[in-house]
Each structure stands twice: as structure tokens, then as C-alpha cells.
Motif scaffolding. Structure first.
Motif, PDB file in Angstrom:
ATOM      1  N   THR A 194     -16.376  -2.178 -45.305  1.00 28.59           N
ATOM      2  CA  THR A 194     -16.927  -1.446 -46.441  1.00 28.59           C
ATOM      3  C   THR A 194     -18.354  -1.017 -46.103  1.00 28.59           C
ATOM      4  N   PRO A 195     -18.857   0.008 -46.774  1.00 29.85           N
ATOM      5  CA  PRO A 195     -20.206   0.485 -46.452  1.00 29.85           C
ATOM      6  C   PRO A 195     -21.268  -0.610 -46.595  1.00 29.85           C
ATOM      7  N   ALA A 237     -22.991   2.029 -54.927  1.00 32.67           N
ATOM      8  CA  ALA A 237     -22.038   3.127 -54.717  1.00 32.67           C
ATOM      9  C   ALA A 237     -22.430   4.271 -55.648  1.00 32.67           C
ATOM     10  N   GLU A 275     -21.062   9.986 -57.574  1.00 30.55           N
ATOM     11  CA  GLU A 275     -20.503  11.208 -56.982  1.00 30.55           C
ATOM     12  C   GLU A 275     -19.717  10.916 -55.704  1.00 30.55           C
ATOM     13  N   SER A 276     -20.096   9.867 -54.961  1.00 31.86           N
ATOM     14  CA  SER A 276     -19.329   9.521 -53.754  1.00 31.86           C
ATOM     15  C   SER A 276     -17.992   8.885 -54.118  1.00 31.86           C
ATOM     16  N   SER A 296     -15.807  11.795 -55.029  1.00 31.64           N
ATOM     17  CA  SER A 296     -15.438  12.626 -53.877  1.00 31.64           C
ATOM     18  C   SER A 296     -14.435  11.935 -52.953  1.00 31.64           C
ATOM     19  N   LYS A 337     -14.944   9.013 -51.150  1.00 30.39           N
ATOM     20  CA  LYS A 337     -15.525   8.239 -50.048  1.00 30.39           C
ATOM     21  C   LYS A 337     -15.061   6.784 -50.031  1.00 30.39           C
ATOM     22  N   TRP A 338     -14.774   6.230 -51.191  1.00 28.58           N
ATOM     23  CA  TRP A 338     -14.424   4.812 -51.305  1.00 28.58           C
ATOM     24  C   TRP A 338     -12.916   4.565 -51.321  1.00 28.58           C
ATOM     25  N   ASN A 339     -12.106   5.599 -51.233  1.00 25.63           N
ATOM     26  CA  ASN A 339     -10.656   5.461 -51.404  1.00 25.63           C
ATOM     27  C   ASN A 339      -9.999   4.489 -50.426  1.00 25.63           C
ATOM     28  N   ASN A 340     -10.541   4.323 -49.230  1.00 25.16           N
ATOM     29  CA  ASN A 340      -9.938   3.418 -48.245  1.00 25.16           C
ATOM     30  C   ASN A 340     -10.145   1.942 -48.573  1.00 25.16           C
ATOM     31  N   THR A 357     -14.189  -3.577 -54.440  1.00 19.81           N
ATOM     32  CA  THR A 357     -13.522  -3.092 -53.227  1.00 19.81           C
ATOM     33  C   THR A 357     -12.805  -4.239 -52.533  1.00 19.81           C
TER      34      THR A 357
END
Length: 143
Positions: free
Chosen positions: A49-50, A55, A58-59, A62, A64-67, A105
Motif C-alpha cells: 500500500t502507498p 488518502a 480525488e485519488s 480516480s 488509485k486505491w482499487n488494488n 485497505t
């Protein structure tokens, strides 16, 4: 930007700050229980994870976190701390009907929580990021 929080746990006031690698945030489970979840990921911590503890809304929108099997959750705290551009700490209190939106997450069997942030002029932090504060009856993602 919410670098620290305060909350009640078993009649004790807890203060925790993101730089502490053992920091956890209180999250309301689907069954209504409060569960402590590790706050974000730091260098040298396992997983993909990042890095960081936040978080951007807007990310999330978009993708970005779907995985990371993202799920919006309620972070149940009494208040949070933000540092201004000079590095001074300022504490803010939430109302009884308010919570901070979190992003739960999962990655490599590890569950983590990230504070959802928005751009807001009331932020004194150089990033102008502010935690997304909602009331209990509002839709979590504001869609």
C-alpha cells in the motif's frame, strides 16, 4: 493534515501520532464495535500500500486505491492535530455527531487505515490538506 489524534479507549484518553510506527486509529466495524487498525504504512513496513497515512479523496475516486480492496470507514476520534507551516501544533475537536472518513485497505494479508483528506482553506499545513469530516448521517464518499 491530521498528524495526530486523540480518542477514548476503556475510560483512558489516548493520543497517538502518525510518526509512531505502532500508531493505530479507532474504526467502527460493521457490527458497531470499535477496532484499532494500524495507521498507514511507513518505509520498512511490509506490504505494498502507498507510504504515508493519508488518502486524497480525488485519488480514491480516480481508482488509485482499487488494488488494495478499499472500503470507506468511520474513524471515531475526539480530535486531531495539524501542524502549521511553521511546525506549530494545533488541536481541533470534533462534534459528538462527527467522524473522520477513513479508507480501510488490505494488502498481502495486512489491513491498514488511511485518513481521507480534501483540499480545504482552513488547513494551516503547507499541503492545505484537511481530514474529511462528516456527520454520521452523511454518505461516506459524498457521491
Amino acid at each position: 493534515m491530521c498528524g495526530g489524534v486523540t480518542f477514548q479507549q476503556e475510560q483512558e484518553t489516548i493520543r497517538t501520532f502518525f510518526p509512531n510506527p505502532k500508531s493505530c486509529l479507532p474504526v467502527r466495524s460493521k457490527r458497531g464495535q470499535i477496532v484499532l487498525v494500524p495507521w498507514g504504512r511507513r518505509e520498512k513496513q511490509p506490504g505494498f500500500t502507498p507510504l504515508g497515512g493519508w488518502a486524497r479523496l480525488e485519488s480514491i475516486h480516480s481508482g488509485k486505491w482499487n488494488n488494495y480492496n478499499p472500503r470507506p470507514v468511520k474513524i471515531m476520534i475526539d480530535g486531531f492535530m495539524e501542524k502549521d507551516q511553521q511546525g506549530n501544533s494545533h488541536w481541533y475537536t470534533l462534534g459528538e455527531d462527527e467522524f473522520i472518513q477513513g479508507l480501510l485497505t488490505e494488502d498481502a494479508g495486512i489491513t491498514r487505515i488511511y485518513v481521507v483528506t480534501i483540499t480545504d482553506p482552513q488547513s494551516q499545513h503547507k499541503s492545505t490538506r484537511w481530514p474529511r469530516i462528516l456527520k454520521h448521517q452523511e454518505n461516506n464518499l459524498g457521491e
